[in-house]
Structures are given as structure tokens and as C-alpha cells.
Design an enzyme around this catalytic site. Structure first.
Site, PDB file in Angstrom:
ATOM      1  N   SER A 140       0.784  -1.152  -0.009  1.00  0.00           N
ATOM      2  CA  SER A 140      -0.023   0.076   0.121  1.00  0.00           C
ATOM      3  C   SER A 140       0.954   1.296   0.017  1.00  0.00           C
ATOM      4  O   SER A 140       2.053   1.049   0.282  1.00  0.00           O
ATOM      5  CB  SER A 140      -0.877   0.043   1.286  1.00  0.00           C
ATOM      6  OG  SER A 140      -1.363   1.327   1.446  1.00  0.00           O
ATOM      7  N   TYR A 153      -1.441  -1.397  10.095  1.00  0.00           N
ATOM      8  CA  TYR A 153      -1.558  -1.458   8.709  1.00  0.00           C
ATOM      9  C   TYR A 153      -0.110  -1.005   8.158  1.00  0.00           C
ATOM     10  O   TYR A 153       0.169  -1.803   7.302  1.00  0.00           O
ATOM     11  CB  TYR A 153      -2.744  -0.534   8.270  1.00  0.00           C
ATOM     12  CG  TYR A 153      -3.173  -0.696   6.883  1.00  0.00           C
ATOM     13  CD1 TYR A 153      -3.663  -1.955   6.526  1.00  0.00           C
ATOM     14  CD2 TYR A 153      -2.848   0.411   5.934  1.00  0.00           C
ATOM     15  CE1 TYR A 153      -3.981  -2.054   4.919  1.00  0.00           C
ATOM     16  CE2 TYR A 153      -2.968   0.193   4.449  1.00  0.00           C
ATOM     17  CZ  TYR A 153      -3.539  -0.934   4.018  1.00  0.00           C
ATOM     18  OH  TYR A 153      -3.962  -1.010   2.609  1.00  0.00           O
TER      19      TYR A 153
HETATM   20  P1  NAD Z   1     -11.792  -4.985   0.251  1.00  0.00           P
HETATM   21  O1  NAD Z   1     -11.924  -4.520   1.314  1.00  0.00           O
HETATM   22  O2  NAD Z   1     -12.452  -4.271  -0.930  1.00  0.00           O
HETATM   23  O3  NAD Z   1     -12.253  -6.384   0.018  1.00  0.00           O
HETATM   24  C1  NAD Z   1     -11.739  -7.344  -0.992  1.00  0.00           C
HETATM   25  C2  NAD Z   1     -12.098  -8.805  -0.543  1.00  0.00           C
HETATM   26  O4  NAD Z   1     -11.321  -9.247   0.566  1.00  0.00           O
HETATM   27  C3  NAD Z   1     -13.600  -8.808  -0.331  1.00  0.00           C
HETATM   28  O5  NAD Z   1     -14.258  -9.707  -1.170  1.00  0.00           O
HETATM   29  C4  NAD Z   1     -13.825  -9.445   1.155  1.00  0.00           C
HETATM   30  O6  NAD Z   1     -14.783 -10.328   1.539  1.00  0.00           O
HETATM   31  C5  NAD Z   1     -12.338 -10.045   1.081  1.00  0.00           C
HETATM   32  N1  NAD Z   1     -11.797 -10.348   2.677  1.00  0.00           N
HETATM   33  C6  NAD Z   1     -11.725  -9.574   3.739  1.00  0.00           C
HETATM   34  N2  NAD Z   1     -11.063  -9.895   4.898  1.00  0.00           N
HETATM   35  C7  NAD Z   1     -10.729 -11.267   4.381  1.00  0.00           C
HETATM   36  C8  NAD Z   1      -9.969 -12.488   4.986  1.00  0.00           C
HETATM   37  N3  NAD Z   1      -9.811 -12.109   6.326  1.00  0.00           N
HETATM   38  N4  NAD Z   1     -10.060 -13.506   4.420  1.00  0.00           N
HETATM   39  C9  NAD Z   1     -10.191 -13.581   2.775  1.00  0.00           C
HETATM   40  N5  NAD Z   1     -11.157 -12.300   2.501  1.00  0.00           N
HETATM   41  C10 NAD Z   1     -11.220 -11.504   2.826  1.00  0.00           C
HETATM   42  O7  NAD Z   1     -10.281  -4.807  -0.313  1.00  0.00           O
HETATM   43  P2  NAD Z   1      -9.399  -3.985  -1.493  1.00  0.00           P
HETATM   44  O8  NAD Z   1      -9.601  -2.645  -1.293  1.00  0.00           O
HETATM   45  O9  NAD Z   1      -9.850  -4.793  -2.855  1.00  0.00           O
HETATM   46  O10 NAD Z   1      -7.886  -4.493  -1.132  1.00  0.00           O
HETATM   47  C11 NAD Z   1      -7.225  -5.479  -1.508  1.00  0.00           C
HETATM   48  C12 NAD Z   1      -5.758  -5.321  -1.097  1.00  0.00           C
HETATM   49  O11 NAD Z   1      -5.205  -4.170  -1.511  1.00  0.00           O
HETATM   50  C13 NAD Z   1      -5.516  -5.334   0.327  1.00  0.00           C
HETATM   51  O12 NAD Z   1      -4.480  -5.941   0.756  1.00  0.00           O
HETATM   52  C14 NAD Z   1      -5.319  -3.832   0.883  1.00  0.00           C
HETATM   53  O13 NAD Z   1      -4.878  -3.613   2.032  1.00  0.00           O
HETATM   54  C15 NAD Z   1      -4.956  -3.255  -0.380  1.00  0.00           C
HETATM   55  N6  NAD Z   1      -4.951  -1.974  -0.604  1.00  0.00           N
HETATM   56  C16 NAD Z   1      -6.119  -1.291  -0.917  1.00  0.00           C
HETATM   57  C17 NAD Z   1      -6.376   0.136  -1.230  1.00  0.00           C
HETATM   58  C18 NAD Z   1      -7.662   0.580  -1.238  1.00  0.00           C
HETATM   59  O14 NAD Z   1      -7.817   1.968  -1.324  1.00  0.00           O
HETATM   60  N7  NAD Z   1      -8.696  -0.220  -1.537  1.00  0.00           N
HETATM   61  C19 NAD Z   1      -5.248   0.686  -1.038  1.00  0.00           C
HETATM   62  C20 NAD Z   1      -3.926   0.369  -0.690  1.00  0.00           C
HETATM   63  C21 NAD Z   1      -3.790  -1.255  -0.614  1.00  0.00           C
END
Ligand code: NAD
Length: 258
Positions: A140, A153
Site C-alpha cells: 500500500s 496497517y
Molecule cells: P476490500 O476491502 O474491497 O476487500 C476485498 C475482498 O476481501 C472482499 O471480497 C472481502 O470479503 C475479502 N476479505 C476481507 N477480509 C478477508 C479475510 N480475512 N480473508 C479472506 N478474504 C477477506 O479490499 P481491496 O480494497 O480490494 O484491497 C485489496 C488489497 O489491496 C488489500 O491488501 C489492501 O490492503 C490493499 N490496498 C487497498 C487500497 C484501497 O484503497 N482499496 C489501497 C492500498 C492497498
């Protein structure tokens, strides 16, 4: 240039929603066979119905025994492994470090970092057997800058960078590449939750928080799941054949975090 994954076998954690879902869709369109896990039953069934060549199971990545069972099911289903995307992550608590409980710290580290370690450990023999492969870890912008009120985080996402760079060195001679992505704020439900929690903690309105977050990107905008999934696809295809050990930002040019 068409990015092709014909015949590739890919495992994506948390693949039923958000970035993981978009990655699963793009991988399938590029010709890969895909296995996902998630904790959301409805979303998982929807992904199974709508995405060709995709299967998956309900698994919480913080449950170590369930993770092992899921991995075995994925190998049975895919018949081997060429690509692992350690995508699962959770935002964790939003508070100053002195107010964060050990339990909340541990959950955040388990979902973001320990699952990445455990999945990688299980995947390496199969990637080696395949003659090489690609691992993508989701870090991230919080793994590149300090992120006030999100210390668990940020620690987990910085940890992913160190883990990625290290195993890229260890696995290079096996032709296993490992890179991580550092997304900025991605449009969607997750960033809405993050903005709400941050606005409450800073006692400002959600609109003001959203504007502040967008204003610190050089392009003055958030990014999309498409942007992130496209980078993952690029890195896993032949186009990324000589890229390893990198932390790649897809963030509109973030200059810091607030
Ligand atoms: P999200 O919150 O949209 O979740 C995506 C999926 O993860 C969902 O379908 C949820 O049900 C599933 N999930 C949640 N907890 C889980 C668990 N313990 N085991 C299995 N599945 C689980 O997430 P996102 O925004 O798609 O993020 C994906 C990755 O990208 C993460 O590692 C996040 O930290 C990283 N990220 C996201 C952002 C952002 O702004 N969205 C920014 C930087 C990094």
C-alpha cells in the site's frame, strides 16, 4: 500489446470483491484458470457464476488451518500453480498508537502479513515444480509513507515490501519472480470506510477528508481497481518477465499520506 496468461494457473486470496475480483476477471479474460478464496459467500458465488474458469472456497486468511485446506483445494482444482496473488488485507484500527489493543494489532498483522508469508511458503514448491512463476503481494502507499492513526496497517504493509524484496533474491534462481504493488486510495467501498474512520478520528467531515486525500496525489485523483489489476496482469505476463523484487506504486503520484 495483448497480455496473455493462456494455460496459467493462478491463486488469488480475497478474490471475490474489490481489487482481487477485478484481478480474477482480468486473469480469466487473459486465459488463466483461477482459484480464489474469500469470506463473503454471496460475492464468492457471484464470482463463480460470472467469471469463466474460476473456482473458489470460503476461507478467512487469518485462520492458518483453513488456509492450508484452501491451498490444497486450489492445487487439486488448478492441477499446479504458476501465479500467486496475496491480495487479502484489512484496514485494521484507526487510532493513535497508545490506544491500539494487542488483539487489533495482531489481527491486522495476521490478515495482511502472516497470510502472505504462509501462502508463499506453501506455494514455492509448486511454483518451482512449474519451472518458475510470479508472486504478487499487495502492499500500500501506507508501506511507503508514514500513515498517522494506522500504525498496524502501515507496519504490515512496510513488512510486505521487505518480505517481497527478500524472497525475490532467494527465489530468483528458481525463476520465481516476486513483486508488490503499492496502491493509493482506490475508489470503492473500502476507501469510503477508511475515509469515514479517518474523518471521525480527526473530527472533520467526510467530504473534507476525501478532498484532503485526493489533493495529496500529483494527479489530484484516486485510482481504480482496474488500474491495480492491470499492473498485476502486466507483472504476471511475459511483459513482466524481467521484473522482480520491486515495490510498484499505482497511486496517481501520492506525495504523502494524511
Ligand atoms: P476490500 O476491502 O474491497 O476487500 C476485498 C475482498 O476481501 C472482499 O471480497 C472481502 O470479503 C475479502 N476479505 C476481507 N477480509 C478477508 C479475510 N480475512 N480473508 C479472506 N478474504 C477477506 O479490499 P481491496 O480494497 O480490494 O484491497 C485489496 C488489497 O489491496 C488489500 O491488501 C489492501 O490492503 C490493499 N490496498 C487497498 C487500497 C484501497 O484503497 N482499496 C489501497 C492500498 C492497498
Amino acid at each position: 500489446m495483448k497480455l496473455d496468461l493462456t494455460g496459467k494457473r493462478a491463486l488469488i486470496t480475497a478474490g471475490a470483491g474489490g481489487i482481487g475480483r477485478r484481478t480474477a476477471e482480468m486473469f480469466s479474460e487473459a486465459g488463466a484458470k483461477v482459484f480464489i478464496c474469500d469470506i463473503d459467500q454471496n460475492q464468492l458465488e457471484d464470482a463463480r457464476d460470472k467469471i469463466p474458469n474460476l473456482n473458489g472456497t470460503i476461507t478467512d486468511v487469518s485462520d492458518q488451518l483453513a488456509l492450508k485446506d484452501m491451498f490444497e483445494a486450489a492445487i487439486d482444482d488448478l492441477g499446479g500453480l504458476d501465479i500467486l496473488v496475496n491480495n487479502a488485507g484489512t484496514a485494521g484500527p484507526t487510532d493513535r498508537v497508545e490506544n491500539i489493543s494487542l488483539e487489533d494489532w495482531q489481527t491486522c498483522i495476521d490478515i495482511n502479513l502472516t497470510s502472505t508469508f504462509l501462502m508463499t511458503q506453501m506455494a514455492v514448491p509448486y511454483l518451482r515444480e512449474a519451472g518458475g512463476g510470479a508472486i504478487i503481494n499487495l502492499s500500500s502507499a501506507a508501506g511507503k509513507f508514514g500513515f498517522p492513526m494506522r500504525s498496524p496497517y502501515s507496519a504490515a504493509k512496510w513488512g510486505i515490501v521487505g518480505f517481497t524484496r527478500t524472497i525475490a533474491i532467494e527465489l530468483g534462481t528458481d525463476r520465481i519472480r516476486c513483486n508488490c504493488i503499492q496502491p493509493g486510495a482506490v475508489e470503492g467501498a473500502r476507501i469510503d470506510r477508511v475515509i469515514k474512520a479517518k474523518a471521525e478520528a480527526k473530527k472533520v467531515s467526510e467530504n473534507a477528508m476525501r478532498d484532503e486525500l485526493a489533493s495529496i496525489a500529483s494527479l489530484k485523483t484516486f485510482v481504480t481497481s482496474d488500474d491495480i489489476a492491470s499492473m498485476i496482469l502486466f507483472l504476471c505476463s511475459k511483459a513482466g518477465a524481467h521484473i522482480t523484487g520491486q515495490a510498484l506504486s499505482v497511486d496517481g503520484g501520492l506525495e504523502g499520506l494524511v
